[in-house]
Design a protein around this motif. Structure first.
Motif, PDB file in Angstrom:
ATOM      1  N   ALA A 177       0.621  -1.644  -0.117  1.00  0.00           N
ATOM      2  CA  ALA A 177       0.016  -0.148  -0.233  1.00  0.00           C
ATOM      3  C   ALA A 177       0.529   0.950   0.091  1.00  0.00           C
ATOM      4  O   ALA A 177       0.538   2.352  -0.188  1.00  0.00           O
TER       5      ALA A 177
ATOM      6  N   LYS B   3      -0.093   4.683  -1.539  1.00  0.00           N
ATOM      7  CA  LYS B   3      -1.845   4.423  -1.912  1.00  0.00           C
ATOM      8  C   LYS B   3      -2.381   5.105  -0.808  1.00  0.00           C
ATOM      9  O   LYS B   3      -2.110   5.273   0.124  1.00  0.00           O
TER      10      LYS B   3
ATOM     11  N   ASP C  40      -7.623   3.708  -2.390  1.00  0.00           N
ATOM     12  CA  ASP C  40      -7.204   1.769  -2.224  1.00  0.00           C
ATOM     13  C   ASP C  40      -7.038   1.470  -1.887  1.00  0.00           C
ATOM     14  O   ASP C  40      -7.962   0.188  -2.248  1.00  0.00           O
TER      15      ASP C  40
ATOM     16  N   PHE D 211     -13.427   1.609  -2.667  1.00  0.00           N
ATOM     17  CA  PHE D 211     -12.035   0.968  -2.347  1.00  0.00           C
ATOM     18  C   PHE D 211     -11.855   0.387  -3.692  1.00  0.00           C
ATOM     19  O   PHE D 211     -12.420  -0.434  -3.666  1.00  0.00           O
ATOM     20  N   LYS D 212     -10.872  -0.194  -3.652  1.00  0.00           N
ATOM     21  CA  LYS D 212      -9.953  -1.138  -4.390  1.00  0.00           C
ATOM     22  C   LYS D 212      -9.913  -2.698  -3.581  1.00  0.00           C
ATOM     23  O   LYS D 212     -10.427  -2.919  -4.391  1.00  0.00           O
TER      24      LYS D 212
END
Length: 427
Positions: free
Chosen positions: A129, A132, A234, A271-272
């Protein structure tokens, strides 16, 4: 670093989590899998040994019996001792059986350390992350707090925490949470003052289930509004812990119930991916991780707290006046328990503002004021609980202080009911 691993196969007994905790207490990493896990998958994890958490042979179904035969035929040490049950793990005999298996039969060295787990987790989060945008709903509870600090340690200011102050927290709690995370950890935290908004929604509501639904729904709406201001992220951080994962599936590996961590967040927040840094830890291990990360003890050992907060500890309609009365009474109770060193002896303890008023006497005049109930329990799994035998002198001090220092209260009672038949909370 790859830790030694023991796999516990759950054949449908209710003590598999306790068994897993006992193994980890011996500094050996373990995971609990449903007995239906394919043998190939078990072997792929290269376990040092297998522990079968299963009932007597006569209670095993055909499928379970067949799987047990396959497991016993593997060239891996297996603990399948009929003496093991939920009660055994709390006596020395059970612990010795487990230790003998781990260190003499499986030749484990005990390399499972919380400091190493934290270090490795932070490293993995950073790799995944770094750079991100990450969002976390921070409640101030242990799980979300430890998750937030772990992620922050990995990615710093790229983490944004949203703390919704709904006015239903304990005395000084909102300020304490904000101060700790801003000053000690320098987190990017957005505190939303939504007290009036929540109280307006709760006005006139007395049914506890309606309270819960209103608070959950309103939390989502507030979080959504603030998340939209931030824009697409993200990753979303969730405080999922290992019991949440285990309780979501039965011994067959089928879904039993879903756990909504972070307040039941809506699916339409953009969000991913989800970050769950604690999903392999039991509750006691989460607390250990918090201490390793530098969280203060008063936060790490904070009492379990219901999602709807004090709204379900005020019996009947909720308003600011009642909440303030309860906050003061609850603070005195917790302060006195801590003062005599019993704060870690009891699993949970708190005050309830009952909907009952009764006649009393103050300054030689009649009063008609509220009754406060005190609740304290001892439990290992919160599925069952015994009421705590608090010393009489401690209860006496708590009662005298509450009726003297808290306005509109003239009577204090103590709940001496175990779970079952009662629940731990009153609503």
């Amino acid at each position: 670093m790859k830790n030694e691993k023991i796999i516990v196969l759950n054949f449908g007994v209710n003590y598999s989590q306790l068994l897993g905790r006992r193994i980890r207490e011996a500094n050996v990493y373990c995971e609990i899998l449903p007995y239906s896990t394919p043998v190939e998958k078990i072997l792929s994890q290269e376990p040092k040994g297998l522990v079968l958490a299963c009932p007597p042979e006569s209670e095993l179904g055909e499928k379970a019996t067949e799987q047990k035969k396959k497991v016993l035929a593997l060239n891996i040490p297996v603990l399948d001792d009929a003496r093991l049950n939920k009660d055994t793990f709390d006596i020395q005999e059970g612990r010795e059986i487990i230790k003998d298996f781990l260190f003499n039969k499986c030749n484990c060295t005990g390399d499972w350390e919380m400091s190493s787990f934290v270090e490795e987790s932070v490293k993995k989060i950073k790799e995944k992350a770094e750079g991100k945008k990450v969002l976390c709903a921070l409640s101030g509870g242990v799980d979300s707090s430890v998750s937030a600090v772990m992620v922050h340690k990995a990615i710093g200011k790229n983490l944004t925490c949203i703390f919704v102050d709904h006015g239903l927290l304990r005395k000084n709690e909102a300020d304490q949470v904000e101060r700790i995370f801003r000053e000690k950890f320098d987190l990017n935290i957005i505190r939303i003052d939504a007290q009036d908004r929540f109280l307006a929604k709760l006005a006139g509501v007395t049914d506890p289930e309606k309270k819960r639904k209103i608070i959950g729904e309103e939390f989502i709406r507030v979080f959504e509004e603030e998340a939209k201001k931030i824009g697409a992220v993200d990753f979303l951080v969730q405080g999922t812990i290992y019991p949440d994962v285990l309780e979501s599936a039965d011994a067959e590996g089928k879904m039993v119930k879903s756990h909504h961590n972070v307040g039941g967040l809506p699916e339409n927040i953009e969000f991913k991916e989800i970050l769950e840094p604690l999903r392999l830890l039991f509750k006691d291990e989460v607390r250990k991780a918090g201490l390793v990360l530098g969280l203060p003890e008063e936060l790490v050992w904070r009492q379990p707290f219901p999602g709807p907060g004090l709204a379900v500890r005020v019996i009947g309609e909720v308003n600011k006046e009642k909440l303030d009365i309860l906050r003061d009474a609850d603070y005195i109770f917790r302060e006195e328990i801590a003062r005599v060193g019993l704060d870690k002896e009891y699993s949970q303890y708190f005050a309830i503002l009952t909907g009952m008023k009764s006649t009393g006497v103050r300054d030689e005049s009649r009063t008609y004021e509220y009754t406060v109930a005190l609740r304290a329990v001892i439990t290992k799994d919160f599925m069952t609980a015994e009421w705590a035998r608090i010393p009489y002198d401690v209860l006496d001090n708590v009662s005298r202080r509450i009726v003297k220092e808290v306005g509109q209260v003239n009577r204090v009672v103590y709940d001496v009911t175990s779970k079952p038949p009662a629940t731990i909370e009153w609503e």
